[in-house]
Design a protein around this motif. Structure first.
Motif, PDB file in Angstrom:
ATOM      1  N   ASP A 140     -12.811   3.503   0.611  1.00 26.20           N
ATOM      2  CA  ASP A 140     -12.355   2.232   0.043  1.00 26.20           C
ATOM      3  C   ASP A 140     -12.802   2.085  -1.409  1.00 26.20           C
ATOM      4  O   ASP A 140     -12.033   1.632  -2.268  1.00 26.20           O
TER       5      ASP A 140
ATOM      6  N   SER B 117     -11.022   4.504  -3.948  1.00 27.61           N
ATOM      7  CA  SER B 117      -9.645   4.114  -4.258  1.00 27.61           C
ATOM      8  C   SER B 117      -9.567   3.164  -5.446  1.00 27.61           C
ATOM      9  O   SER B 117      -8.572   3.140  -6.178  1.00 27.61           O
TER      10      SER B 117
ATOM     11  N   GLU C 174      -7.020   3.066  -8.712  1.00 27.91           N
ATOM     12  CA  GLU C 174      -6.015   2.113  -8.223  1.00 27.91           C
ATOM     13  C   GLU C 174      -5.075   2.796  -7.238  1.00 27.91           C
ATOM     14  O   GLU C 174      -3.849   2.636  -7.278  1.00 27.91           O
ATOM     15  N   ALA C 175      -5.677   3.567  -6.332  1.00 25.17           N
ATOM     16  CA  ALA C 175      -4.920   4.304  -5.329  1.00 25.17           C
ATOM     17  C   ALA C 175      -4.807   3.492  -4.051  1.00 25.17           C
ATOM     18  O   ALA C 175      -5.689   2.694  -3.716  1.00 25.17           O
ATOM     19  N   GLU C 176      -3.740   3.709  -3.317  1.00 23.78           N
ATOM     20  CA  GLU C 176      -3.551   2.995  -2.057  1.00 23.78           C
ATOM     21  C   GLU C 176      -4.502   3.498  -0.978  1.00 23.78           C
ATOM     22  O   GLU C 176      -4.944   2.740  -0.117  1.00 23.78           O
ATOM     23  N   ASP C 177      -4.843   4.775  -1.038  1.00 24.45           N
ATOM     24  CA  ASP C 177      -5.657   5.365   0.024  1.00 24.45           C
ATOM     25  C   ASP C 177      -6.481   6.511  -0.548  1.00 24.45           C
ATOM     26  O   ASP C 177      -6.167   7.050  -1.613  1.00 24.45           O
TER      27      ASP C 177
ATOM     28  N   LYS D  76      -1.324   6.988 -12.814  1.00 26.18           N
ATOM     29  CA  LYS D  76      -0.596   6.120 -13.734  1.00 26.18           C
ATOM     30  C   LYS D  76       0.355   6.907 -14.628  1.00 26.18           C
ATOM     31  O   LYS D  76       1.166   6.306 -15.354  1.00 26.18           O
TER      32      LYS D  76
ATOM     33  N   ASP E  72       1.022  12.402  -8.060  1.00 26.00           N
ATOM     34  CA  ASP E  72       1.112  11.796  -6.730  1.00 26.00           C
ATOM     35  C   ASP E  72      -0.198  11.894  -5.962  1.00 26.00           C
ATOM     36  O   ASP E  72      -0.496  11.041  -5.126  1.00 26.00           O
TER      37      ASP E  72
ATOM     38  N   SER F  74      -1.005   7.608  -2.458  1.00 22.26           N
ATOM     39  CA  SER F  74      -0.377   6.653  -1.557  1.00 22.26           C
ATOM     40  C   SER F  74      -0.597   7.089  -0.111  1.00 22.26           C
ATOM     41  O   SER F  74      -0.869   8.263   0.175  1.00 22.26           O
ATOM     42  N   LYS F  75      -0.455   6.133   0.821  1.00 24.25           N
ATOM     43  CA  LYS F  75      -0.609   6.471   2.237  1.00 24.25           C
ATOM     44  C   LYS F  75       0.409   7.515   2.665  1.00 24.25           C
ATOM     45  O   LYS F  75       0.125   8.359   3.513  1.00 24.25           O
TER      46      LYS F  75
ATOM     47  N   ASP G 182      -1.407  10.570   4.556  1.00 24.00           N
ATOM     48  CA  ASP G 182      -1.327  10.721   6.014  1.00 24.00           C
ATOM     49  C   ASP G 182      -1.203  12.179   6.462  1.00 24.00           C
ATOM     50  O   ASP G 182      -1.907  12.610   7.382  1.00 24.00           O
TER      51      ASP G 182
END
Length: 441
Positions: free
Chosen positions: A101, A104, A108-111, A244, A248, A272-273, A277
């Motif tokens: 957490d 991230s 400024e990453a989602e995951d 930014k 990816d 990103s998630k 994943d």
């Protein structure tokens, strides 16, 4: 139906913090340095402990059977969204999740995901993307172990690669991507990944992330475009945020600046998630997750990350100002003193600071470089970087020894290139040390 039957079909309980995280005050979004002190952790969950305990457990008890089923549905991918709770320490744990957490936030990453080493992070990313017949396109140079993994290890399983120089223009990258498409089609595969390292190890050459993203769009459009992954260890997370600029997936050796004390080994991957994943699924299978104690140490280090990186960067600027004009130095690979216009343009668009790792070219060859290294008194002769102490090494004879001589020559990894990582010591003391070491050359 008995009382026990009611328990068996109870609604699954998911673990949530009793208090919502505080991320802003009066509309002001809190800065990363502030959030590092408590984000992702509620003391109520741990007997009021101000700092998160180290959770040394291999497995976790479920509140009820339905919760266990739901957690495993997330872990195995049967249900999208990942685990709602803690299952087993090969998959997740409190220390790792709090650390992820907090990591991230900087990019400024989602995951985010954490790993047992930088190389286990890189290997897991690659395994999540490549199949037999696929092609990887990468910048050069890369960290030597990354090149070995791509070339020699994945090559055993039918994966091939093409590479371009770190400073290549977008048009050159597009040509390489077109060639990769043809190579992949001939091999019955796809272009699986565009892998970058910027600044490159050990030359400090910068890659135009935006230019690579533009080249990808030109060649692939929106149909089957490979993700762009980048090793951001040298400048991140403070001085460069590649997400930014078109990347990816961002990769770190957390051993370096994030850990920052030369006392742990770990890796991180952010994005990103949707991208995390599949990587998480491979990590769950092969067990490359970071251990709880290391995760706890990294949380401690994140609290001083900005302070340490800022001081080291200020020191590096002063040291390099001294080295730049020294008669026994024939070149300096320091981002604060870039002379090449193309590289300067990339720096100004992508970077907010020059960092504290650079290369210095000693006049002469290996013998002169060895003499310089052996005469240092404060700086430590050791590989790695980003610690509180100043480190120096000779990549051609050490970290990049396994790279073929012709490739080292092509990439500018010469026998007189010394890689320096400046620490947080007094800068005048460091300058005195480099001065006396150069006097011995």
């Amino acid at each position: 139906m008995s009382e026990h039957d009611d328990d068996a079909v109870a609604i699954p309980i998911t673990r949530r913090m009793p208090k919502a995280p505080i991320e802003e005050i009066a509309g002001r979004r809190l800065k990363p340095a502030t959030l590092m002190m408590g984000h992702g952790y509620d003391p109520v969950l741990s007997e009021g402990a101000l700092k998160p305990p180290i959770f040394l457990t291999s497995t976790f008890a479920f509140e009820n059977a339905a919760a266990g089923k739901r957690f495993f549905e997330g872990i195995t991918g049967k249900r999208p969204g990942g685990a709602d709770g803690l299952v087993y320490s090969r998959f997740n744990g409190p220390n790792q999740e709090i650390l992820e957490d907090r990591l991230s936030i900087w990019d400024e990453a989602e995951d985010a995901l954490v790993f047992s080493s930088g190389m286990s992070a890189i290997a897991t990313v690659l395994l999540a993307h490549v199949n037999q017949g696929d092609v990887i396109v990468h910048s050069g140079p890369l960290y030597a172990a990354t090149e070995t993994l791509i070339n020699k290890i994945l090559g055993r399983f039918g994966v091939t690669f093409l590479d371009f120089p770190a400073g290549a223009a977008p048009g050159e990258v597009a040509v390489m991507l077109e060639q990769a498409k043809q190579q992949a089609a001939a091999n019955g595969g796809k272009v699986a990944l565009i892998y970058l390292e910027s600044p490159a190890n050990p030359t400090n050459a910068l890659v135009d992330i935006e230019g690579v993203a533009d080249a990808r769009q030109q060649v692939f459009g929106d149909d089957g475009a490979p993700p762009i992954a980048i090793d951001n260890t040298f400048l991140g997370p403070l001085w460069q945020q590649p997400l930014k600029h078109g990347a990816d997936i961002v990769i770190y050796s957390l051993t370096k600046y994030v850990g920052g004390h030369s006392d742990l080994v770990a890796g991180g991957v952010l994005g990103s998630k949707a991208y995390m994943d599949p990587i998480r699924a491979i990590r769950n299978t092969i067990g490359t997750i970071c251990d709880p104690n290391t995760a706890w140490m990294l949380m401690r280090s994140l609290e001083t990350l900005e302070l340490r990186m800022t001081r080291a960067s200020e020191n590096a600027e002063k040291v390099c100002a001294f080295l730049r004009d020294h008669p026994k130095v024939e070149g300096l690979g320091y981002l604060g003193f870039i002379e090449n216009e193309s590289q300067k343009d990339i720096y100004e668009r992508h970077c907010s600071g020059a960092g504290s790792t650079f290369s210095v070219f000693i006049k002469g060859g290996e013998a002169e470089a060895f003499r310089f290294l052996d005469t240092m008194k404060i700086a430590k002769l050791a590989v790695s970087l980003g610690g509180t102490e100043t480190l120096a090494s000779l990549p051609a004879a050490m970290t990049h020894l396994s790279v073929p001589d012709e490739r080292k020559a092509a990439l500018g990894i010469t026998d007189n290139l010394v890689r320096i990582s400046i620490g947080v010591e007094d800068p005048d003391d460091l300058i005195a040390d480099f001065d006396q070491a150069l006097a011995a050359v």
